[in-house]
Design a protein around this motif. Structure first.
Motif, PDB file in Angstrom:
ATOM      1  N   LEU A 238      -2.039   2.371   9.600  1.00 47.40           N
ATOM      2  CA  LEU A 238      -2.979   3.048   8.707  1.00 47.40           C
ATOM      3  C   LEU A 238      -3.416   4.386   9.295  1.00 47.40           C
ATOM      4  CD1 LEU A 238      -5.035  -0.096   7.683  1.00 47.40           C
ATOM      5  CD2 LEU A 238      -3.491   1.233   6.196  1.00 47.40           C
ATOM      6  N   LEU A 239      -3.670   4.403  10.595  1.00 52.46           N
ATOM      7  CA  LEU A 239      -4.024   5.658  11.257  1.00 52.46           C
ATOM      8  C   LEU A 239      -2.856   6.640  11.220  1.00 52.46           C
ATOM      9  CD1 LEU A 239      -6.025   4.293  14.292  1.00 52.46           C
ATOM     10  CD2 LEU A 239      -6.843   6.040  12.692  1.00 52.46           C
ATOM     11  N   ALA A 240      -1.660   6.152  11.475  1.00 55.39           N
ATOM     12  CA  ALA A 240      -0.474   7.033  11.483  1.00 55.39           C
ATOM     13  C   ALA A 240      -0.282   7.685  10.122  1.00 55.39           C
ATOM     14  CB  ALA A 240       0.760   6.228  11.880  1.00 55.39           C
ATOM     15  N   GLU A 241      -0.446   6.914   9.063  1.00 53.24           N
ATOM     16  CA  GLU A 241      -0.293   7.473   7.724  1.00 53.24           C
ATOM     17  C   GLU A 241      -1.348   8.548   7.460  1.00 53.24           C
ATOM     18  OE1 GLU A 241       0.660   5.700   3.384  1.00 53.24           O
ATOM     19  OE2 GLU A 241      -1.084   4.810   4.382  1.00 53.24           O
ATOM     20  N   GLN A 242      -2.582   8.294   7.883  1.00 55.28           N
ATOM     21  CA  GLN A 242      -3.661   9.271   7.710  1.00 55.28           C
ATOM     22  C   GLN A 242      -3.383  10.536   8.531  1.00 55.28           C
ATOM     23  OE1 GLN A 242      -6.718   8.991   5.917  1.00 55.28           O
ATOM     24  NE2 GLN A 242      -5.894   7.138   4.990  1.00 55.28           N
TER      25      GLN A 242
END
Length: 191
Positions: free
Chosen positions: A34-38
């Motif tokens: 989720l952090l990587a996508e953000q």
């Protein structure tokens, strides 16, 4: 969609006596994804959905190594201490994950992410941005309480070498942390 991809990959993290360790690894991997996508939204050269997948699978070598230890333990022929298992997984999960990614037909970028997410400067130059992004997301997930390992960098998140190499500001990172927390809460049924 991210939700569907996460739901489909959840079962890779649920076996045997090591269920607690795998549940923790799943939580860490989902939060990293989720952090990587953000974060990828702030890096022009990266594709957010691909970065989500990279984050979700970056520690797949560790998950499968834990399962192997579980199977060996269940057979009762050899036993390992928790420390021996942990040290082995830490030492080998990158190489093992990279090999799995290649065997499963993932692209070279996924293999580089699995192999180098703890040492992104060792990644091939043409894969370094994606690997740096996952290294940063991994670091931030641990800082947010999703991961058992120690943080390897103790400075401000915006001063992390991966954040610096990707030109991510403190504001970018704060926004991503908030977005990932909200997305994680929305996916709470998968954790």
């Amino acid at each position: 969609s991210a939700f569907l991809l996460a739901a489909c990959n959840r079962r890779l993290f649920s076996f045997g006596a090591s269920a607690d360790a795998l549940r923790s690894l799943w939580s860490h991997s989902l939060y990293t994804a989720l952090l990587a996508e953000q974060l990828a939204r702030f890096v022009e050269a990266l594709h957010p959905p691909s970065c989500f997948l990279h984050g979700l699978l970056h520690d797949i070598g560790g998950a499968l190594l834990v399962q192997i230890f579980d199977e060996v333990h269940a057979e009762g022929e050899v036993t390992f201490t928790p420390r021996e298992v942990e040290e082995t997984v830490i030492a080998l999960h990158g190489q093992f994950g990279s090999t799995l990614a290649q065997r499963w037909g993932f692209d070279a970028e996924m293999a580089a992410v699995a192999r180098h997410h703890h040492d992104f400067l060792e990644a091939p130059e043409d894969r370094r941005a994606a690997v740096a992004l996952i290294a940063l997301a991994d670091h931030l997930a641990i800082g947010a309480g999703h991961g058992d390992e120690a943080r390897q960098f103790e400075g401000a998140d915006s001063e992390h070498p991966a954040a610096t190499s990707l030109a991510l500001s403190a504001g970018n990172i704060a926004s991503c942390l908030q977005g990932a927390a909200q997305a994680y809460e929305a996916m709470s049924g998968l954790v």
